[in-house]
Structures are given as structure tokens and as C-alpha cells.
Design an enzyme around this catalytic site. Structure first.
Site, PDB file in Angstrom:
ATOM      1  N   LYS A 106       0.917  -1.145   0.130  1.00 60.31           N
ATOM      2  CA  LYS A 106       0.068  -0.064   0.085  1.00 60.31           C
ATOM      3  C   LYS A 106       0.867   1.323   0.091  1.00 60.31           C
ATOM      4  O   LYS A 106       0.628   2.067  -0.705  1.00 60.31           O
ATOM      5  CB  LYS A 106      -1.069  -0.045   1.009  1.00 60.31           C
ATOM      6  CG  LYS A 106      -1.802  -1.096   1.487  1.00 60.31           C
ATOM      7  CD  LYS A 106      -2.924  -0.741   2.423  1.00 60.31           C
ATOM      8  CE  LYS A 106      -2.162  -0.934   4.000  1.00 60.31           C
ATOM      9  NZ  LYS A 106      -1.572  -2.283   4.382  1.00 60.31           N
ATOM     10  N   ARG A 135      11.136  -1.256  12.117  1.00 63.01           N
ATOM     11  CA  ARG A 135      10.309  -0.669  12.732  1.00 63.01           C
ATOM     12  C   ARG A 135       9.907  -1.932  13.905  1.00 63.01           C
ATOM     13  O   ARG A 135      10.006  -2.892  13.705  1.00 63.01           O
ATOM     14  CB  ARG A 135       8.887  -0.892  11.722  1.00 63.01           C
ATOM     15  CG  ARG A 135       8.740   0.413  11.070  1.00 63.01           C
ATOM     16  CD  ARG A 135       7.797   0.037  10.049  1.00 63.01           C
ATOM     17  NE  ARG A 135       6.483  -0.500  10.313  1.00 63.01           N
ATOM     18  CZ  ARG A 135       5.289  -0.401   9.791  1.00 63.01           C
ATOM     19  NH1 ARG A 135       5.349   0.160   8.433  1.00 63.01           N
ATOM     20  NH2 ARG A 135       4.230  -0.867  10.092  1.00 63.01           N
ATOM     21  N   ARG A 178      -0.769  -9.001  13.658  1.00 59.84           N
ATOM     22  CA  ARG A 178      -1.548  -7.906  12.558  1.00 59.84           C
ATOM     23  C   ARG A 178      -2.311  -8.601  11.739  1.00 59.84           C
ATOM     24  O   ARG A 178      -3.065  -7.957  11.163  1.00 59.84           O
ATOM     25  CB  ARG A 178      -0.310  -7.052  12.079  1.00 59.84           C
ATOM     26  CG  ARG A 178       0.275  -6.215  13.103  1.00 59.84           C
ATOM     27  CD  ARG A 178       1.591  -5.561  12.703  1.00 59.84           C
ATOM     28  NE  ARG A 178       1.356  -4.537  11.769  1.00 59.84           N
ATOM     29  CZ  ARG A 178       2.135  -4.108  11.025  1.00 59.84           C
ATOM     30  NH1 ARG A 178       3.307  -4.853  10.612  1.00 59.84           N
ATOM     31  NH2 ARG A 178       1.895  -3.055  10.264  1.00 59.84           N
TER      32      ARG A 178
HETATM   33  P1  AMP Z   1       0.598   0.547   9.611  1.00 63.39           P
HETATM   34  O1  AMP Z   1       1.950   1.118   9.231  1.00 63.39           O
HETATM   35  O2  AMP Z   1      -0.592   0.757   8.488  1.00 63.39           O
HETATM   36  O3  AMP Z   1       0.856  -0.917   9.344  1.00 63.39           O
HETATM   37  O4  AMP Z   1       0.085   0.680  10.938  1.00 63.39           O
HETATM   38  C1  AMP Z   1       1.195   0.115  12.034  1.00 63.39           C
HETATM   39  C2  AMP Z   1       0.208   0.297  13.331  1.00 63.39           C
HETATM   40  O5  AMP Z   1      -0.549   1.326  13.535  1.00 63.39           O
HETATM   41  C3  AMP Z   1      -0.838  -0.651  13.357  1.00 63.39           C
HETATM   42  O6  AMP Z   1      -0.711  -1.939  13.627  1.00 63.39           O
HETATM   43  C4  AMP Z   1      -1.850  -0.167  14.383  1.00 63.39           C
HETATM   44  O7  AMP Z   1      -1.389  -0.365  15.852  1.00 63.39           O
HETATM   45  C5  AMP Z   1      -1.868   1.378  14.141  1.00 63.39           C
HETATM   46  N1  AMP Z   1      -2.887   1.917  13.064  1.00 63.39           N
HETATM   47  C6  AMP Z   1      -2.589   2.514  11.973  1.00 63.39           C
HETATM   48  N2  AMP Z   1      -3.686   2.727  11.286  1.00 63.39           N
HETATM   49  C7  AMP Z   1      -4.563   2.767  12.119  1.00 63.39           C
HETATM   50  C8  AMP Z   1      -5.942   2.675  12.106  1.00 63.39           C
HETATM   51  N3  AMP Z   1      -6.423   3.195  11.048  1.00 63.39           N
HETATM   52  N4  AMP Z   1      -6.822   2.181  13.353  1.00 63.39           N
HETATM   53  C9  AMP Z   1      -6.123   1.597  14.191  1.00 63.39           C
HETATM   54  N5  AMP Z   1      -4.925   1.462  14.428  1.00 63.39           N
HETATM   55  C10 AMP Z   1      -4.056   1.931  13.206  1.00 63.39           C
END
Ligand code: AMP
Length: 192
Positions: free
Chosen positions: A13, A139, A150
Site C-alpha cells: 500500500k 520498525r 497484525r
Molecule cells: P501500519 O503502518 O499501517 O501497518 O500501522 C502500524 C500500526 O499503527 C498498526 O498495527 C496499528 O497499531 C496502528 N494503526 C495504523 N492505522 C490505524 C487505524 N486506521 N486504526 C487503528 N490503528 C491503526
């Protein structure tokens, strides 16, 4: 134009959102990046979010909807935006629609990157190795155990958001297992 990109962690993404931003001037809004910035800055939000993120769980819907509502008002979103990592629950999708409607806006396309879960473990390992090579800290959530959690959260809470957009005729699927260029070509065909 307003877009949403869907797909499990590691589906590509972010990579595709960066390309769309560079090519079309739509602003990439990655809620993961926004939260990581808040953690790094030590803000109140960052302090609340850190443990949740490290555990691979989701930050509360109210916080996330509020965060996006504020962000899309900024000038750099005037040409449109790409939501990357949001909405992640049906409640977030509903909150987003209410907020957009209030502002006379709507989502134009929701694109799902369809990927094979097994390949995601390889990608996450590559991403962690690349960070290590670049001398950057990986990360905190880039490891197999957190990825497993996740992915479970994606299956349970985010996959049910897809029918929300499908019934509204907005959902398009792209094969996310292709090369980056091929994925980009399929995305462009949807947007053009
Ligand atoms: P990502 O980089 O999009 O994978 O996000 C990393 C982490 O941030 C996720 O595993 C969640 O803990 C938190 N997070 C990101 N976007 C959201 C969202 N829309 N709602 C809830 N938690 C989020």
C-alpha cells in the site's frame, strides 16, 4: 480524487501510495506513519499509541477518525488524498463517510491489494533486513510474531470493511503479488 488502499501489512500500500502521490499530486495519508511520528515526537497521542502498535493491535476508532478529520483539512490535501491504512474497521469506514459527507466530499475508489499471506512474511523480513543494512532501526512491529497478530487483526477487523465498499460499487481488486511496476500499471488503469 479521494482513494482508499486496502491490503494486509506488507501488501505494498505504502509503495503504491507514494507513486500515486508523485504522479498525481494526491496526498498520501498513512495513519501508521502519522502514529509513528507522534510516538517519535513523544506527544500524548504517541504515548497512548506506542504499546498498542508494538502489540500489533488497533488504536481506538475515535482517535483515528479525529486524526484523519483534522489532516484532510490541510492545504496539501486540496487536490485529493490517498488513505493508506485507514479505515481499518467498519466503525472507521462509517465515521469517514459521515465526515466526508459533512464536507461535501466522497470516496472515488477503494483498491484492494490481494496478496498471498505466506509471501508477506518474506517481505517483512526483507524490510527489516533493509532497515538494518541502512543502519536504521527496524520498525518495532516488523517481526514475524507481530505480523502474525497484525494479519489476524486484518482478517478479523479490516477484511469486513471490504464489503462496505463493495456494496457501494467502489471496490476494485488488484493482484498485489505482481512486480511493483505491474501493480502500478493496474492501479493507473483504475484511476484513469
Ligand atoms: P501500519 O503502518 O499501517 O501497518 O500501522 C502500524 C500500526 O499503527 C498498526 O498495527 C496499528 O497499531 C496502528 N494503526 C495504523 N492505522 C490505524 C487505524 N486506521 N486504526 C487503528 N490503528 C491503526
Amino acid at each position: 480524487m479521494k482513494l482508499i488502499l486496502f491490503g494486509p501489512p506488507g501488501a505494498g500500500k505504502g509503495t503504491q501510495a507514494q507513486r500515486i502521490e508523485a504522479e498525481r499530486g494526491l496526498k498520501q495519508l498513512s495513519t501508521g506513519d502519522m502514529l509513528r511520528a507522534a510516538v517519535a515526537a513523544g506527544t500524548e497521542l504517541g504515548q497512548q499509541a506506542k504499546a498498542i502498535m508494538d502489540a500489533g493491535k488497533l488504536v481506538s476508532d475515535d482517535i483515528m477518525i479525529g486524526l484523519i478529520a483534522e489532516r484532510i483539512k490541510e492545504q496539501d490535501c486540496a487536490k485529493g488524498f490517498i488513505l493508506d491504512g485507514f479505515p481499518r474497521t467498519v466503525a472507521q469506514a462509517e465515521g469517514l463517510d459521515r465526515m466526508l459527507e459533512k464536507n461535501g466530499m466522497k470516496i472515488d475508489h477503494a483498491i484492494e491489494f490481494v496478496v498471498d499471506e505466506k509471501a508477506l512474511f518474506d517481505r517483512i523480513e526483507t524490510r527489516a533486513a533493509e532497515s538494518a543494512q541502512a543502519g536504521e532501526a527496524a520498525r518495532a512491529d516488523d517481526n514475524a510474531e507481530t505480523l502474525r497478530k497484525r494479519l489476524a487483526v486484518y482478517r478479523e477487523q479490516t477484511a469486513p470493511v471490504l464489503p462496505y465498499y463493495e456494496t457501494r460499487g467502489l471496490l476494485k481488486k488488484v493482484d498485489g503479488m505482481q512486480q511493483i511496476e505491474e501493480v502500478a500499471r493496474d492501479v493507473a488503469a483504475i484511476l484513469d
